[in-house]
Design an enzyme around this catalytic site. Sequence first.
Site, PDB file in Angstrom:
ATOM      1  N   ASP A 142       0.846  -1.195   0.000  1.00  0.00           N
ATOM      2  CA  ASP A 142       0.000   0.000   0.000  1.00  0.00           C
ATOM      3  C   ASP A 142       0.885   1.251   0.000  1.00  0.00           C
ATOM      4  OD1 ASP A 142      -3.225   0.500   1.002  1.00  0.00           O
ATOM      5  OD2 ASP A 142      -1.817   2.191   1.125  1.00  0.00           O
ATOM      6  N   ASN A 154     -13.032  -3.359   2.468  1.00  0.00           N
ATOM      7  CA  ASN A 154     -13.977  -2.252   2.578  1.00  0.00           C
ATOM      8  C   ASN A 154     -14.943  -2.274   1.399  1.00  0.00           C
ATOM      9  OD1 ASN A 154     -12.637  -1.239   4.879  1.00  0.00           O
ATOM     10  ND2 ASN A 154     -11.145  -0.184   3.602  1.00  0.00           N
ATOM     11  N   GLY A 160     -16.011   2.612   3.712  1.00  0.00           N
ATOM     12  CA  GLY A 160     -14.818   3.430   3.537  1.00  0.00           C
ATOM     13  C   GLY A 160     -14.015   3.082   2.298  1.00  0.00           C
ATOM     14  N   GLN A 161     -14.666   2.443   1.324  1.00  0.00           N
ATOM     15  CA  GLN A 161     -13.945   2.079   0.099  1.00  0.00           C
ATOM     16  C   GLN A 161     -13.642   3.334  -0.711  1.00  0.00           C
ATOM     17  OE1 GLN A 161     -15.960  -0.842  -2.348  1.00  0.00           O
ATOM     18  NE2 GLN A 161     -14.214  -1.045  -3.744  1.00  0.00           N
ATOM     19  N   HIS A 166     -10.407  -5.116  -3.357  1.00  0.00           N
ATOM     20  CA  HIS A 166      -9.064  -5.407  -2.840  1.00  0.00           C
ATOM     21  C   HIS A 166      -9.151  -5.814  -1.379  1.00  0.00           C
ATOM     22  CE1 HIS A 166      -9.952  -1.097  -2.477  1.00  0.00           C
ATOM     23  NE2 HIS A 166      -9.348  -1.169  -1.295  1.00  0.00           N
TER      24      HIS A 166
END
Length: 115
Positions: A33, A88, A94-95, A101
């Site tokens: 990330d 998410n 909260g995507q 993913h």
Amino acid sequence: MTAANDCLFCKIAARTIAVDAVFEDDEFLAFRDLNPQAPVHILLIPKRHYATVMDMDDRAIMGRALEAVQQTAIKLGLDEEGFRTVLNCRDNGGQTVYHVHFHILGGRFMQRPPG
Ligand code: 5GP
Ligand code: ZN
């Protein structure tokens, strides 16, 4: 591989955008990330585009996604100490990137409650 126009993670899956990959097979790619929330913070994506988990309509790939989580965790040495997987979905989840993913977070104790 089904790609969506202007999808960031489709571009990453196609390697149009370079990432620090940690696991890859024909169907999945795992990479670090950009903004890690733990010592190890990996995103695992199907190369095929599904906007959210609710759009995944293939039971076989859903099962293989969890296998890819296992393989990524083993490869990163997270399997013994453990890790947290977060998925998410849409606004309340909260995507922010609409290509499904799994977050794989490890390297420290995860607090609860999540979220
Ligand atoms: P979401 O909030 O949709 O569950 O997670 C999206 C994640 O993608 C965030 O943790 C964010 O840091 C990560 N991210 C966004 N853009 C990029 C990028 O270009 N490269 C990488 N490696 N991660 C990204
Ligand atoms: Zn996509």
